[in-house]
Design a protein around this motif. Structure first.
Motif, PDB file in Angstrom:
ATOM      1  N   MET A   1     -10.933  -6.883  -4.129  1.00  0.00           N
ATOM      2  CA  MET A   1     -10.542  -6.771  -2.645  1.00  0.00           C
ATOM      3  C   MET A   1      -9.090  -6.780  -2.423  1.00  0.00           C
ATOM      4  SD  MET A   1     -13.382  -6.799  -0.914  1.00  0.00           S
ATOM      5  CE  MET A   1     -13.166  -7.304   0.770  1.00  0.00           C
ATOM      6  N   LEU A   2      -8.762  -5.606  -1.790  1.00  0.00           N
ATOM      7  CA  LEU A   2      -7.226  -5.535  -1.748  1.00  0.00           C
ATOM      8  C   LEU A   2      -6.566  -6.103  -0.508  1.00  0.00           C
ATOM      9  CD1 LEU A   2      -6.784  -2.135  -2.918  1.00  0.00           C
ATOM     10  CD2 LEU A   2      -6.294  -4.002  -4.381  1.00  0.00           C
ATOM     11  N   GLU A   3      -6.977  -7.365  -0.181  1.00  0.00           N
ATOM     12  CA  GLU A   3      -6.738  -8.150   1.035  1.00  0.00           C
ATOM     13  C   GLU A   3      -5.973  -9.585   0.972  1.00  0.00           C
ATOM     14  OE1 GLU A   3     -10.138  -8.763   3.147  1.00  0.00           O
ATOM     15  OE2 GLU A   3     -10.559  -6.469   3.734  1.00  0.00           O
ATOM     16  N   PHE A   4      -5.176  -9.961   1.872  1.00  0.00           N
ATOM     17  CA  PHE A   4      -4.491 -11.091   1.805  1.00  0.00           C
ATOM     18  C   PHE A   4      -5.296 -12.146   3.006  1.00  0.00           C
ATOM     19  CE2 PHE A   4      -1.618  -8.420  -0.340  1.00  0.00           C
ATOM     20  CZ  PHE A   4      -1.161  -8.988  -1.392  1.00  0.00           C
ATOM     21  N   ARG A   5      -5.267 -13.287   2.591  1.00  0.00           N
ATOM     22  CA  ARG A   5      -5.821 -14.105   3.797  1.00  0.00           C
ATOM     23  C   ARG A   5      -5.171 -14.347   4.927  1.00  0.00           C
ATOM     24  NH1 ARG A   5      -8.266 -20.004   1.776  1.00  0.00           N
ATOM     25  NH2 ARG A   5      -9.370 -18.413   0.566  1.00  0.00           N
ATOM     26  N   TYR A   6      -3.667 -14.542   4.885  1.00  0.00           N
ATOM     27  CA  TYR A   6      -3.169 -14.807   5.867  1.00  0.00           C
ATOM     28  C   TYR A   6      -2.005 -13.501   6.466  1.00  0.00           C
ATOM     29  CZ  TYR A   6      -3.718 -19.299   3.886  1.00  0.00           C
ATOM     30  OH  TYR A   6      -4.315 -20.476   3.454  1.00  0.00           O
ATOM     31  N   ILE A   7      -2.564 -12.379   5.903  1.00  0.00           N
ATOM     32  CA  ILE A   7      -2.157 -10.975   6.363  1.00  0.00           C
ATOM     33  C   ILE A   7      -3.088 -10.253   6.915  1.00  0.00           C
ATOM     34  CG2 ILE A   7      -0.662  -9.057   5.810  1.00  0.00           C
ATOM     35  CD1 ILE A   7       0.722 -10.696   3.655  1.00  0.00           C
ATOM     36  N   LYS A   8      -3.167 -10.277   8.377  1.00  0.00           N
ATOM     37  CA  LYS A   8      -4.405  -9.657   8.861  1.00  0.00           C
ATOM     38  C   LYS A   8      -4.485  -8.173   8.848  1.00  0.00           C
ATOM     39  CE  LYS A   8      -6.039 -13.743   9.941  1.00  0.00           C
ATOM     40  NZ  LYS A   8      -7.214 -13.911   8.986  1.00  0.00           N
ATOM     41  N   LYS A   9      -3.214  -7.622   9.077  1.00  0.00           N
ATOM     42  CA  LYS A   9      -3.140  -6.024   9.219  1.00  0.00           C
ATOM     43  C   LYS A   9      -3.192  -5.356   7.982  1.00  0.00           C
ATOM     44  CE  LYS A   9      -1.320  -6.040  13.796  1.00  0.00           C
ATOM     45  NZ  LYS A   9      -0.504  -5.289  14.808  1.00  0.00           N
ATOM     46  N   PRO A  10      -4.089  -4.346   7.570  1.00  0.00           N
ATOM     47  CA  PRO A  10      -3.981  -3.572   6.285  1.00  0.00           C
ATOM     48  C   PRO A  10      -2.715  -3.206   6.121  1.00  0.00           C
ATOM     49  CG  PRO A  10      -6.114  -3.248   7.526  1.00  0.00           C
ATOM     50  CD  PRO A  10      -5.246  -4.036   8.415  1.00  0.00           C
ATOM     51  N   TYR A  11      -2.136  -2.579   6.990  1.00  0.00           N
ATOM     52  CA  TYR A  11      -0.636  -2.054   6.846  1.00  0.00           C
ATOM     53  C   TYR A  11       0.171  -2.822   6.134  1.00  0.00           C
ATOM     54  CZ  TYR A  11       3.752   0.162   7.343  1.00  0.00           C
ATOM     55  OH  TYR A  11       5.254   0.632   7.403  1.00  0.00           O
ATOM     56  N   TRP A  12       0.413  -4.044   6.552  1.00  0.00           N
ATOM     57  CA  TRP A  12       1.380  -5.044   5.966  1.00  0.00           C
ATOM     58  C   TRP A  12       0.598  -5.642   4.521  1.00  0.00           C
ATOM     59  CZ3 TRP A  12       5.699  -4.630   7.656  1.00  0.00           C
ATOM     60  CH2 TRP A  12       6.224  -3.910   8.679  1.00  0.00           C
ATOM     61  N   GLN A  13      -0.584  -5.566   4.534  1.00  0.00           N
ATOM     62  CA  GLN A  13      -1.163  -6.140   3.177  1.00  0.00           C
ATOM     63  C   GLN A  13      -0.685  -5.071   2.090  1.00  0.00           C
ATOM     64  OE1 GLN A  13      -5.428  -6.280   3.495  1.00  0.00           O
ATOM     65  NE2 GLN A  13      -5.387  -7.876   5.263  1.00  0.00           N
ATOM     66  N   VAL A  14      -0.958  -3.746   2.351  1.00  0.00           N
ATOM     67  CA  VAL A  14      -0.493  -2.874   1.425  1.00  0.00           C
ATOM     68  C   VAL A  14       1.163  -2.718   1.162  1.00  0.00           C
ATOM     69  CG1 VAL A  14      -0.313  -0.534   0.858  1.00  0.00           C
ATOM     70  CG2 VAL A  14      -2.164  -1.210   2.098  1.00  0.00           C
TER      71      VAL A  14
END
Length: 241
Positions: A1-14
């Motif tokens: 999973m390419l996700e961060f718990r505390y960063i909600k928007k995928p753009y900023w996750q990437v």
């Protein structure tokens, strides 16, 4: 999973993931060079030209000069440096940094460029992929493709960083009827490097033609005229240099 718990928007996750990956990529050699008392050493032309161009341009712009005796046998500053970094938003952001610090600031700037490139790749890909995870992966793969990693040799990574935003703006304008942004991204891409913009324009024409033939774009005469006007406006704004 390419996700961060505390960063909600995928753009900023990437964006965050690409920044961290770039930092890990540069960190070993940067630390090794720092221990030896040197800045990041990549290749001859990077260290003897590109890096010094950024440092010199930083100092020259702040001094308010217009004609540089350091370029060639003496040349107008715009003539010599508009090809390299003078139109790049990353260069203008770097003016907050003292010129003497620029050699050490290049690596953090590279990390930000890879981050924006990956996030831009995701921004374009998310429309065409059902699974957002694949769109995020596409952005990361775009950011760290071989061409982009090699392109830190000069300033060509700046071109690749902003190009996905141009494609996404074209999709938004034709499919979602979100007008105005396309001309801005045309201008920015032209400002970054007028020579490479020719290749981008050819790619954009091929992309546009394929989308029409594949029936992804539904184009009317009115929409075509509007897009032509946005393109002309973008080129006019980008031609300031």
């Amino acid at each position: 999973m390419l996700e961060f718990r505390y960063i909600k928007k995928p753009y900023w996750q990437v964006f965050t993931l690409c920044f961290l990956l770039a930092a890990l990529l540069f960190l070993p050699i940067s630390l090794q060079d720092a221990i030896q008392g040197h800045v990041f050493h990549y290749a001859g032309d990077y260290n003897s030209q590109s890096m010094l161009f950024w440092q010199y341009a930083n100092q020259f712009v702040k001094s308010g000069g217009t004609f540089s005796w350091e370029a060639e046998l003496g040349s107008g500053f715009l003539n010599s440096y508009s090809y390299y970094m003078l139109g790049s938003p990353f260069f203008w952001a770097s003016l907050w940094i003292p010129s003497k610090w620029m050699p050490w600031a290049m690596v953090p700037l590279f990390c930000f460029k890879f981050a924006f490139a990956g996030a831009g790749g995701y921004l374009w890909a998310k429309r065409w992929m059902k699974n957002p995870q694949y769109a995020m992966l596409a952005g990361i793969l775009y950011a760290f493709c071989g061409y982009n990693i090699y392109s830190i040799f000069y300033n060509f990574i700046d071109v690749a960083t902003l190009f996905p935003y141009l494609l996404a703006a074209l999709d938004d304008a034709i499919i979602d009827k979100r007008h105005g942004y396309f001309s801005i991204w045309v201008a920015l891409n032209l400002l970054v490097n007028y020579y490479f913009f020719i290749g981008e324009a050819v790619f954009l024409i091929l992309y546009f033609s394929c989308m029409i033939l594949g029936k992804k774009y539904k184009l009317t005469k009115r929409l075509f005229i509007r897009m032509a006007c946005e393109t002309i406006l973008g080129i006019a704004m980008g031609s300031i240099l």
